[in-house]
Design a protein around this motif. Structure first.
Motif, short mmCIF file in Angstrom:
data_model
loop_
_atom_site.label_atom_id
_atom_site.label_comp_id
_atom_site.label_asym_id
_atom_site.label_seq_id
_atom_site.Cartn_x
_atom_site.Cartn_y
_atom_site.Cartn_z
N GLY A 172 0.81 -1.23 0.00
CA GLY A 172 0.00 0.00 0.00
C GLY A 172 0.83 1.27 0.00
O GLY A 172 0.33 2.36 0.28
N ILE A 173 2.10 1.16 -0.34
CA ILE A 173 2.99 2.32 -0.28
C ILE A 173 2.76 3.25 -1.48
O ILE A 173 2.80 4.48 -1.34
CB ILE A 173 4.48 1.85 -0.27
CG1 ILE A 173 4.76 0.97 0.94
CG2 ILE A 173 5.44 3.04 -0.33
CD1 ILE A 173 4.80 1.66 2.26
N ILE A 174 2.50 2.63 -2.63
CA ILE A 174 2.39 3.45 -3.85
C ILE A 174 1.27 4.49 -3.74
O ILE A 174 1.34 5.57 -4.31
CB ILE A 174 2.17 2.54 -5.09
CG1 ILE A 174 3.38 1.63 -5.26
CG2 ILE A 174 1.95 3.36 -6.36
CD1 ILE A 174 3.31 0.69 -6.44
N ASP A 175 0.24 4.13 -2.97
CA ASP A 175 -0.92 5.02 -2.91
C ASP A 175 -0.73 6.21 -1.96
O ASP A 175 -1.58 7.08 -1.90
CB ASP A 175 -2.15 4.21 -2.45
CG ASP A 175 -2.36 3.04 -3.37
OD1 ASP A 175 -2.41 3.27 -4.59
OD2 ASP A 175 -2.43 1.89 -2.89
N VAL A 176 0.36 6.24 -1.24
CA VAL A 176 0.50 7.29 -0.22
C VAL A 176 0.96 8.65 -0.78
O VAL A 176 0.31 9.66 -0.56
CB VAL A 176 1.43 6.81 0.93
CG1 VAL A 176 1.61 7.91 1.96
CG2 VAL A 176 0.88 5.54 1.58
N PRO A 177 2.08 8.71 -1.50
CA PRO A 177 2.60 10.03 -1.88
C PRO A 177 1.92 10.62 -3.11
O PRO A 177 1.20 9.93 -3.84
CB PRO A 177 4.07 9.74 -2.20
CG PRO A 177 4.06 8.33 -2.70
CD PRO A 177 2.95 7.62 -1.99
N MET A 178 2.19 11.88 -3.37
CA MET A 178 1.62 12.53 -4.55
C MET A 178 2.37 12.15 -5.82
O MET A 178 1.83 12.21 -6.92
CB MET A 178 1.69 14.05 -4.37
CG MET A 178 0.86 14.54 -3.20
SD MET A 178 1.44 16.16 -2.64
CE MET A 178 0.53 17.23 -3.72
#
Ligand code: GCB
Length: 890
Positions: A473-479
């Motif tokens: 679920g890391i890809i969905d965190v930053p802009m």
């Protein structure tokens, strides 16, 4: 994500060396006359027994031990101390000591009392020493700095060296009781350009003022925006009342019409001058000055990056902060020079990686027109403790507040390859929990960054394991998502790079993507005519970068291509051909350009460019027995479409350049070969000349003339130039009349699937590792069919099998190399039938991985040439390199 950001920036961080900083405060360089010890010390106690060494800051205690053969470097607590006297004029003032960088835990004592501390090696901090110092008398400052591993402080592990020391400048600041806040070592003024267009700019300034004075009299904040010529273009005052203590004032400055925009081509800087003044007398109490750039930008998932409404492909490099021989303790000018080198390369982007760097770096980005990202050093892994989380947050806050006003910054980043080597590999449920903690930390840091600075983008840089980041679920965190990709280096093929880009974009069509790293090691001493992965040749790196840059340029959705790395950098745990150095730099560790740098210049600079490759020290075997020439490739880097090459005044041919390059097969002759390349686009032309010194070894050694020297690498397919400018060439199998080995095979590390030949281990007691890292195993002899005369033969050996495992580098992902025990091999070496090395047992006699060289003289008679025999007693005989030198008699 099509968010339009409008801004302006500022901020020359607070402390200008040796310079009064504003009218109210005085800033003094505090770098001189320190003493340093690795020994134990207790502040305030008699220290006459401590062995102090005089040092000047910036200083690190690791500049030498990171390069020695012993694994590891000094990571412990050390002490600095210094005596200083404050003038009577500082009475009643605030006294701050600013540390621009000390790695990584620091405690500051004044006259025996603890005045403050700081955690984290890469951000600035400011210690309020006012209660502890006394004007007019001798004060003692003692600073404990500790760079040992601490599981609560990032980075935990990384591919760079954690040099210890007070490695950036220190300043003493004497400030009035009423001053701009020094909270988080920022300068108390935070500027955004809430609306910028070609027609108008509105600048918003938030000022944080601390008033500890008991004096009465109303105060006023005066904020002025001045242009480059010093002319005021916007001005606003705000009143403060007597007795106001901690004041936060927001000012929407009067609009500036037709602002001069900031861009890489025209990095125009305004300045914001902030003054606290006494309203009645007009006296300036404190003053700070910050840079301001007018520009707006946005990332578009489909079309890439836009600056001031126009598309701009971001192309640039990452940069580490160390330099050959001095570690991380660099003088200011070195930081600035790196940004200039990036600019001269034609780059427009700097990834300040993997941690905030010296303020000079971003100042140079502002003034030279380089866009930038900065990140905190959360690399490879996290610790699931409250302490680690808190420290990450503290670093993020400091990074953002200290650098808030730089117009160059567009991105804040906070994790690099955080899932590279995930913990709990043998316990999947526990690993899932760990992934959850990583995601939580990412989410907390991301929202914190957005809260601190709503105008910039946030980013995480990931390694190529797309599924892992997706599932966690890391890809969905930053802009923004950054990818660090090495297809064709650590694993796979270079062609896989483009496939990855397309696949990711297909899966995440709404997420803007940057290539935050790509690169290949290039030892500037190694060249290859048939480059291959991991041979460390400059030539493989040129091919690699050509393929990557092309794929990046072809895809508008790839917003940025940020190569790894601007310069070679210290990574103590590394071995390979340049032990302790990561050689993916396009500049060497002392900033000499490699051919890859010229390749980028040819592709990026706007003015006519042409440069002949730097491979100008060469040797090799003649093309055939009947010729005295040797044909080898010659690369020319240019942005001109047509290039003509002459060799010693003779026209070779005119060729069309492709993607910034033309390659000729040049028939070099022995001695100096004068090459002249001229490029033209019909209107403009440009010429570059170079001299290639070539040693052509004749196909028949009978033709050897003069003081011959032949340097040969066994089991290698690369060329190596040693420190004495001797060129070592690949040996070949023996042919009558010439030279070569008899029987055997090139050594290849067992299980190493990325390196075609040789070993990547650090060879001890030499800096010529490539001479010893390759080897012919199981050879029975070596022959030189030389004419009669006297010769010196040097045999180079190293036992490449080793009993101790090398440090497993986190980056060697596809490598499952087996480290076997050192082979107990025993053999005799005979030179023209005479035993010169009986019972040679490299491991036993010298130790594994030790460079061993043995020289002998031999007289050749009756046309018998030189015959070296290797007689096995146990295991297989080996030879790593051999040198032949004719002894001239007069
Ligand atoms: C990476 C890391 C960087 C390394 C680089 C390399 O992916 O982010 O810290 O130095 O690879 O050269 O292996």
């Amino acid at each position: 994500m099509n968010k339009k950001l409008a801004f302006a920036f500022l901020l020359v961080p607070l402390l200008l060396l040796n310079m009064a900083y504003g009218q109210g405060r005085q800033v003094t360089n505090f770098n001189n006359k320190w003493q340093f010890t690795k020994g134990s010390y207790q502040p305030g106690i008699d220290d006459s027994k401590v062995k102090w060494q005089a040092v000047t800051l910036p200083h690190t205690w690791n500049k030498n031990d990171v390069m020695d053969d012993a694994p590891g470097y000094y990571r412990a607590a050390c002490w600095y101390r210094k005596n200083f006297t404050l003038t009577n004029g500082s009475k009643g003032k605030k006294i701050y000591i600013y540390f621009n960088g000390a790695n990584q835990q620091t405690e500051v004592y004044i006259n025996g009392a603890k005045a403050g501390s700081h955690t984290g090696g890469y951000t600035r901090f400011c210690i309020d020493v006012t209660p502890y110092v006394k004007p007019g008398i001798l004060n003692i400052i003692a600073v404990k700095v500790d760079n040992s591993f601490n599981e609560d402080i990032a980075p935990l592990t990384a591919d760079f060296t954690f040099f210890g020391g007070i490695y950036r400048n220190v300043d003493l600041v004497v400030a009035p009781q009423t001053h701009f806040s020094v909270d988080n070592a920022a300068n108390g003024v935070f500027i955004t350009t809430s609306q910028v267009s070609e027609g108008q700019a509105v600048v918003v300034v938030k000022s944080n003022i601390v008033n500890e004075s008991s004096a009465t009299g109303d105060l006023q904040l005066l904020t002025t925006v001045i242009d480059k010529a010093g002319k005021t273009v916007s001005r606003l005052t705000a009143d403060m009342k007597t007795g106001d203590r901690d004041v936060l004032l927001g000012q929407v400055m009067p609009a500036i019409n037709q602002p001069h925009l900031w861009s890489p081509d025209d990095p125009y800087l305004y300045r914001v001058i902030s003054k606290i003044i006494n309203k009645i007398t007009g006296r300036v109490i404190d003053e700070v000055s910050n840079p301001l750039g007018m520009r707006w930008y946005n990332f578009d998932a489909e079309k890439g990056f836009y600056l001031n409404g126009r598309p701009l492909k971001l192309i640039g490099a990452s940069r580490h902060q160390d330099f050959k021989g001095i570690g991380n303790a660099l003088p200011d000018s070195y930081h600035t020079r790196d940004v200039k080198l990036l600019k001269q390369m034609g780059g427009n982007f700097l990834r300040v990686a993997h941690y905030p760097q010296d303020r000079k770096v971003l100042e140079a980005c502002d003034s030279l027109g380089i866009l930038a990202s900065v990140e905190i050093p959360v690399v490879n892994a996290i610790t699931e403790t409250a302490g680690f989380t808190e420290n990450c947050k503290q670093m993020l806050t400091e990074m953002i507040r200290q650098n808030y006003n730089h117009p160059s910054i567009i991105i804040w980043a906070y994790m690099n390859e955080v899932l590279l080597r995930p913990k709990f590999g043998n316990d999947k449920p526990r690993q899932q929990q760990y992934f959850g903690h990583v995601r939580d930390l990412a989410a907390q840091l991301d929202s914190m960054a957005r809260r601190e600075d709503a105008a910039r983008y946030t980013m995480i840089a990931c390694h190529g394991d797309y599924n892992r980041y997706k599932q966690a679920g890391i890809i969905d965190v930053p802009m923004l998502i950054g990818w660090n990709l090495y297809q064709g280096w650590y694993g796979g093929q270079t062609a896989d790079f483009a496939k990855f880009l397309d696949k990711f974009h297909q899966n995440y069509p709404k997420l803007p993507m940057l290539i935050t790293e790509y690169g290949a090691d290039a030892d500037d001493r190694i060249r290859a005519t048939q480059p291959q992965r991991f041979d460390k040749s400059v030539d493989y790196a040129v091919d690699f970068h050509q393929i990557y840059l092309n794929a990046i340029n072809q895809r508008p959705f790839v917003a940025a291509g940020i190569l790894w790395n601007l310069a070679d950098f210290s990574s103590e745990e590394r071995a390979e051909t340049t032990p302790h150095i990561n050689s993916k730099g396009i500049l060497t560790q002392d900033r000499k350009p490699k051919d890859v740098y010229y390749f980028y210049q040819a592709n990026l600079v706007k003015q006519p460019y042409l440069k002949i490759s730097d491979w100008n020290h060469r040797a090799g075997l003649a093309d055939s027995v009947n010729t005295s020439t040797l044909t080898q490739p010659l690369m020319v880097f240019t942005n001109m479409p047509d290039v003509t090459l002459t060799l010693n005044g003779i026209n070779m041919s005119t060729q069309k350049a492709k993607k910034g390059m033309v390659t000729w097969q040049v028939p070099f002759r022995s001695g100096n070969n004068i090459l002249k390349a001229s490029g033209t686009n019909g209107e403009k032309s440009i010429t570059n000349q170079s001299v290639v010194n070539m040693t052509v070894i004749p196909g028949s050694l009978n033709l050897l003339k003069g003081s011959v020297e032949i340097n040969l690498l066994l089991g290698a397919n690369r060329y190596y130039t040693d420190a004495d400018a001797n060129v070592w060439i690949p040996a070949k199998a023996y042919q009558k009349g010439s030279f070569g080995y008899l029987e055997g095979n090139a050594y290849k590390m067992p299980g190493n699937n990325r390196q075609g030949y040789g070993s990547d281990r650090d060879i001890l007691k030499t800096t010529d590792d490539p001479i010893y890292q390759t080897q012919q195993e199981g050879l029975s002899g070596f022959r030189f069919d030389v004419p009669d005369g006297s010769y010196k033969i040097t045999l180079c050996f190293a036992e490449l099998t080793a009993d101790k495992p090398g440090v497993e580098l986190a980056y060697n992902l596809s490598n499952s190399e087996q480290r076997t025990g050192a082979q107990d091999r025993v053999f005799d070496v005979l030179l023209n039938a005479k035993t010169v090395l009986p019972n040679l047992n490299l491991a036993k006699q010298y130790g594994a991985l030790m460079a061993v060289s043995k020289s002998f003289t031999v007289t050749v008679k009756n046309g018998n040439g030189i015959k070296i025999s290797f007689k096995a007693q146990k295991g297989q005989p080996v030879l790593n390199a051999i040198r032949l030198k004719r002894i001239m008699t007069r």
